[in-house]
Each structure stands twice: as C-alpha cells, then as structure tokens.
Design a protein around this motif. Structure first.
Motif, PDB file in Angstrom:
ATOM      1  N   VAL A  76     -29.094  28.567   4.077  1.00  0.00           N
ATOM      2  CA  VAL A  76     -28.520  29.578   2.305  1.00  0.00           C
ATOM      3  C   VAL A  76     -28.997  30.770   1.986  1.00  0.00           C
ATOM      4  N   PRO A  77     -27.151  30.885   2.527  1.00  0.00           N
ATOM      5  CA  PRO A  77     -27.033  32.363   3.023  1.00  0.00           C
ATOM      6  C   PRO A  77     -27.703  33.501   2.082  1.00  0.00           C
ATOM      7  N   ALA A  78     -28.631  34.473   1.266  1.00  0.00           N
ATOM      8  CA  ALA A  78     -29.479  35.202   0.336  1.00  0.00           C
ATOM      9  C   ALA A  78     -30.146  36.229   1.090  1.00  0.00           C
ATOM     10  N   ILE A  79     -30.193  37.317  -0.051  1.00  0.00           N
ATOM     11  CA  ILE A  79     -30.745  38.916   0.443  1.00  0.00           C
ATOM     12  C   ILE A  79     -32.062  39.232  -0.469  1.00  0.00           C
ATOM     13  N   GLY A  80     -32.867  39.521   0.145  1.00  0.00           N
ATOM     14  CA  GLY A  80     -34.350  39.076   0.058  1.00  0.00           C
ATOM     15  C   GLY A  80     -34.648  40.844  -0.376  1.00  0.00           C
ATOM     16  N   TYR A  81     -34.624  41.478  -1.677  1.00  0.00           N
ATOM     17  CA  TYR A  81     -35.014  43.038  -1.956  1.00  0.00           C
ATOM     18  C   TYR A  81     -36.431  43.264  -2.695  1.00  0.00           C
ATOM     19  N   GLY A  82     -36.914  44.875  -2.432  1.00  0.00           N
ATOM     20  CA  GLY A  82     -38.175  45.320  -2.549  1.00  0.00           C
ATOM     21  C   GLY A  82     -38.083  46.314  -2.421  1.00  0.00           C
ATOM     22  N   ILE A  83     -39.400  47.171  -3.080  1.00  0.00           N
ATOM     23  CA  ILE A  83     -39.441  48.101  -2.623  1.00  0.00           C
ATOM     24  C   ILE A  83     -39.918  48.594  -1.325  1.00  0.00           C
ATOM     25  N   ARG A  84     -39.824  49.423  -0.365  1.00  0.00           N
ATOM     26  CA  ARG A  84     -40.047  50.249   0.899  1.00  0.00           C
ATOM     27  C   ARG A  84     -41.295  51.140   0.332  1.00  0.00           C
ATOM     28  N   TYR A  85     -42.288  50.211   0.423  1.00  0.00           N
ATOM     29  CA  TYR A  85     -44.126  50.396  -0.698  1.00  0.00           C
ATOM     30  C   TYR A  85     -44.435  52.138   0.988  1.00  0.00           C
ATOM     31  N   GLU A  86     -44.593  52.949   1.023  1.00  0.00           N
ATOM     32  CA  GLU A  86     -44.807  54.095   2.462  1.00  0.00           C
ATOM     33  C   GLU A  86     -46.305  53.433   2.439  1.00  0.00           C
ATOM     34  N   PHE A  87     -47.279  53.025   1.217  1.00  0.00           N
ATOM     35  CA  PHE A  87     -48.722  52.808   1.606  1.00  0.00           C
ATOM     36  C   PHE A  87     -48.697  51.113   0.807  1.00  0.00           C
ATOM     37  N   GLY A  88     -48.977  49.805   1.482  1.00  0.00           N
ATOM     38  CA  GLY A  88     -48.977  48.650   0.665  1.00  0.00           C
ATOM     39  C   GLY A  88     -49.905  48.835  -0.382  1.00  0.00           C
TER      40      GLY A  88
ATOM     41  N   THR B   1     -33.156  23.509  -8.040  1.00  0.00           N
ATOM     42  CA  THR B   1     -34.274  23.124  -7.189  1.00  0.00           C
ATOM     43  C   THR B   1     -35.559  24.350  -6.861  1.00  0.00           C
ATOM     44  N   TYR B   2     -35.036  25.716  -6.241  1.00  0.00           N
ATOM     45  CA  TYR B   2     -35.057  26.634  -5.569  1.00  0.00           C
ATOM     46  C   TYR B   2     -35.728  26.891  -6.103  1.00  0.00           C
ATOM     47  N   LEU B   3     -35.434  26.722  -8.011  1.00  0.00           N
ATOM     48  CA  LEU B   3     -35.447  27.737  -8.865  1.00  0.00           C
ATOM     49  C   LEU B   3     -37.210  27.728  -9.862  1.00  0.00           C
ATOM     50  N   PRO B   4     -38.594  27.382  -9.435  1.00  0.00           N
ATOM     51  CA  PRO B   4     -39.795  27.297 -10.043  1.00  0.00           C
ATOM     52  C   PRO B   4     -39.230  28.410 -12.013  1.00  0.00           C
ATOM     53  N   ASN B   5     -39.240  27.528 -12.911  1.00  0.00           N
ATOM     54  CA  ASN B   5     -39.131  27.734 -14.141  1.00  0.00           C
ATOM     55  C   ASN B   5     -38.099  27.998 -14.731  1.00  0.00           C
ATOM     56  N   PHE B   6     -37.535  27.692 -13.957  1.00  0.00           N
ATOM     57  CA  PHE B   6     -35.825  27.699 -14.204  1.00  0.00           C
ATOM     58  C   PHE B   6     -35.143  26.223 -15.348  1.00  0.00           C
TER      59      PHE B   6
ATOM     60  N   ASP C 155     -15.261  39.280 -12.498  1.00  0.00           N
ATOM     61  CA  ASP C 155     -15.159  37.882 -12.678  1.00  0.00           C
ATOM     62  C   ASP C 155     -16.314  36.632 -12.056  1.00  0.00           C
ATOM     63  N   ASN C 156     -15.761  36.714 -10.591  1.00  0.00           N
ATOM     64  CA  ASN C 156     -16.181  35.380 -10.028  1.00  0.00           C
ATOM     65  C   ASN C 156     -18.179  35.869  -9.812  1.00  0.00           C
ATOM     66  N   PHE C 157     -18.282  37.186 -10.614  1.00  0.00           N
ATOM     67  CA  PHE C 157     -19.326  37.264  -9.131  1.00  0.00           C
ATOM     68  C   PHE C 157     -21.095  36.176  -9.259  1.00  0.00           C
ATOM     69  N   PHE C 158     -20.789  35.910 -10.291  1.00  0.00           N
ATOM     70  CA  PHE C 158     -21.898  34.136 -10.881  1.00  0.00           C
ATOM     71  C   PHE C 158     -21.230  33.318 -10.134  1.00  0.00           C
ATOM     72  N   ASP C 159     -20.133  32.975  -9.149  1.00  0.00           N
ATOM     73  CA  ASP C 159     -20.008  31.987  -7.913  1.00  0.00           C
ATOM     74  C   ASP C 159     -20.765  32.207  -6.622  1.00  0.00           C
ATOM     75  N   PHE C 160     -20.822  33.545  -6.074  1.00  0.00           N
ATOM     76  CA  PHE C 160     -21.838  33.686  -5.109  1.00  0.00           C
ATOM     77  C   PHE C 160     -22.683  34.827  -5.385  1.00  0.00           C
ATOM     78  N   TYR C 161     -23.317  35.102  -6.837  1.00  0.00           N
ATOM     79  CA  TYR C 161     -25.018  35.687  -6.871  1.00  0.00           C
ATOM     80  C   TYR C 161     -25.633  34.947  -7.799  1.00  0.00           C
ATOM     81  N   THR C 162     -26.825  34.297  -7.166  1.00  0.00           N
ATOM     82  CA  THR C 162     -27.641  34.291  -8.467  1.00  0.00           C
ATOM     83  C   THR C 162     -28.737  35.076  -8.255  1.00  0.00           C
ATOM     84  N   VAL C 163     -29.440  35.084  -8.833  1.00  0.00           N
ATOM     85  CA  VAL C 163     -30.717  36.612  -8.563  1.00  0.00           C
ATOM     86  C   VAL C 163     -32.179  35.719  -9.502  1.00  0.00           C
ATOM     87  N   GLN C 164     -33.315  35.441  -8.427  1.00  0.00           N
ATOM     88  CA  GLN C 164     -34.122  35.187  -8.761  1.00  0.00           C
ATOM     89  C   GLN C 164     -35.136  36.433  -8.931  1.00  0.00           C
ATOM     90  N   LEU C 165     -35.715  36.602  -9.809  1.00  0.00           N
ATOM     91  CA  LEU C 165     -36.781  37.921  -9.735  1.00  0.00           C
ATOM     92  C   LEU C 165     -38.378  37.268  -9.604  1.00  0.00           C
TER      93      LEU C 165
END
Lengths: 254, 95
Positions: free
Chosen positions: A62-74, B90-95, A236-246
C-alpha cells in the motif's frame, strides 16, 4: 521497524548472505547488529503501533507515507537512584543515523502566533490575512521502510525544527557581546523537536507540547498538499489519493 | 586504499530514470555485497579494514542495506504517492 539493519536485511532477503560474507572476513553479524541504537520515538504502545502500521502498509504494498517528529532526544531512560526515579535523556542520534536522508530543499515554513488583518480585495470583497509572530522551519528527514520480499519501499518522513532563514542567528547581538541573546530565537525554534514528551506540569511545558502538535500537523498537511498539487491540477480530488490516520489514542479530559 | 578492484557489476547494473546505477549499489549476491561493504567502509566510514571498529562496520553495512532499500522497485524512495492508495477502513481501527 525498530532497529533498522536486521529488519531491512530480512525484508530484502539478504540476511544469510550478509552473515556469510561477514563471517568470511572474521566479522560477526550479531556484534554489528548490536551497534544500532533503538530509535526511541514512541512511549511503547503508540510508537510500536505506528511502526507496525508502516511495516504492514509496506508489506501489503500500500503506497503510504509515515510522518512524525525527529526528536533529538527520544523517550527518556529511567533509573532508580537512592530509591527515586531518575530520568535521563535518550541520545539516540549521538553517533549519527546512516538510515536517514535529509532533504533540506523540501523544508517548509510553519507560522506561529501573531494576529489577523482585514483588507478588501480589488473586487471589494472582505478578506483576512494571518500575520504570524514567528516562523519555524520544518526540515524533512526520510528513512526507507521496505516491505517484506516485495518491491515496495515507503518513506518515514520525520520533521526537525530549525530557525527560519531570517529568524535564526542574530549577528548584531553576537557582535555586541550578547552571545546568549544572539541564539535565543534559534534555541526557541529548535526546542520544538528537542524532546519527546516534555514535562507538561508547567505552562511552558504545555505550550511546548501544543507547539509540537501544531508543528507536526502543519508540516505534514503542507507536505501532502504540496505533493498532491505537483501531480494534480487542484485539491478537488485530494481525497482520492490521501487518507490520513492520526496515530494517537491518548485520552484527554476537557 | 584497501578496497577491492571496482570492476563494474554489469550483471546487476540498471537504469533509474536517466541515471545508470552501479550494480555495487544494488547487487544482492555475496560478491556484490562484499565489494559494497568494503567500499562503504572506506568512503562512508572513512577507514580501512585493518583499523575499522565495530561502529565502522555498522556504518558500512547500514549504507550497503540503505542503498538497496532506496532502490527497491528500481525507483528512488520519494515521499510521494504515485498511485491511488488501496487503503480501506479495515486498516483503520476506530474508523
């Protein structure tokens, strides 16, 4: 994900070949693997869950990008000294990180604070513009997340906070002998990605956490929109390509 | 210099976009991996086999693996969705 070296060799299917190659040169692969520091970028449950999501997405192609913060101290190390818990910073980047690629030229500006101003457009429509009090630069660092035995590698993009071009080092104050003041703005910006889970018992700590959240969300959304508009004519078609899971399930009382 | 002769690995070489990529960056066979390891030991860790520490071995091997991870699928890793994701609820819990 976790420690990258062993995982990535397994995903690429070269673990045994590398072990053999090193053994022929009198190097034990197990010893080399132990040199890697665990990136302490989560507090256990959530960090592990996010990492497993990225692994699963890559394995399922599944094409996906993981985003996060690069904390200097974990996530901090805990010790018991004289019967008390002592927290020690996790310097996971102290020996460098060979996995990441810094893409300075894809940095983004994150505006903070300030005020809004009203004006009328040429056609007389009332408009509002945001005049931020300060700007922080979000610098992306990309780490490959390969799927197991397939042709998919998804990026994990972590944002590092830096002073913006015109708000960093103050040369005039430095030359006037105000060495601390010269780097005040730079330190304030870099504090955003300094520490994972800073203590929020103080108003300053709570503000820093809020700034971290805003920094992360703004940078990631700007990145997605920029990436989308580089391929598509409009949003207009952003939702066709991106689903965001927080990936956050922290309960919060109102 | 302690590295082995860098004869091009023609068998493993391929093209990414307009760039010819050396087989030493991508080859998965033992010979390619060995050559890549000692190249990275010299050029990335900045040392040679005789004076290398465990940390140098880790830096060299990580770079060998990163080269191959970055070119899986014969395209450089870029944070850009090239196709529509097949993500479902399916991949999204609580979705």
């Amino acid at each position: 994900m976790g420690r990258y070296l062993g995982n990535n060799m397994i995903s690429l299917g070269i673990y045994e070949t590398v072990a053999e190659m090193l053994a022929e040169n009198n190097i034990a692969l197990e010893d080399v693997l132990e040199e890697e520091v665990d990136p302490g970028l989560g507090n256990g449950g959530l960090g592990r869950l996010a990492a497993c999501f990225l692994d699963s997405l890559a394995c399922l192609e599944v094409p996906a990008i993981g985003y996060g913060i690069r904390y200097e101290f974990g996530i901090f190390h805990q010790y018991i000294r004289n019967g008390w818990q002592v927290e020690v910073p996790d310097k996971w980047l102290r020996n460098g990180n060979p996995w990441e690629i810094c893409r300075q030229n894809e940095s983004l500006e994150i505006p903070f604070g300030g005020h809004t101003e009203m004006y009328h457009s040429d056609k007389g429509h009332p408009c509002t513009v945001w005049v931020p009090a300060r700007r922080v630069k979000a610098v992306p660092y990309d780490t490959p997340v390969p799927g197991y035995n397939n042709n998919t590698v998804n990026p994990l993009r972590l944002w590092s906070a830096m002073a913006s071009e015109d708000e960093g080092f103050d040369f005039d104050r430095f030359n006037a002998g105000d060495y601390d003041g010269a780097v005040e703005s730079q330190i304030s910006s870099e504090n955003i990605s300094k520490v994972l889970y800073p203590n929020d018992n103080t108003p300053q700590g709570r503000q820093l956490r809020l700034e971290q959240q805003f920094f992360f969300v703004s940078a990631s959304l700007q990145d997605m929109i920029r990436s989308h508009l580089s391929k598509q004519p409009s949003l207009d078609n952003f939702f066709d390509f991106y689903t965001v899971q927080l990936n956050d399930t922290h309960p919060r009382s109102p | 210099m302690q590295t082995q002769p860098s004869t091009p690995s023609a068998n493993n070489a391929f093209v990414i976009g307009s760039t010819q990529v050396s087989g030493d960056r991508t080859g998965m066979d033992k010979e390619s991996l060995s050559r890549a390891f000692f190249e990275h030991l010299f050029y990335s860790a900045g040392t040679d086999q005789k004076s290398a520490t465990l940390r140098d071995h880790y830096i060299a091997l990580s770079n060998v693996v990163r080269d191959r991870s970055n070119s899986v699928g014969r395209r450089p890793m870029r944070p850009m969705l090239q196709s529509k994701p097949k993500l479902s609820a399916t991949y999204l819990p609580n979705f």
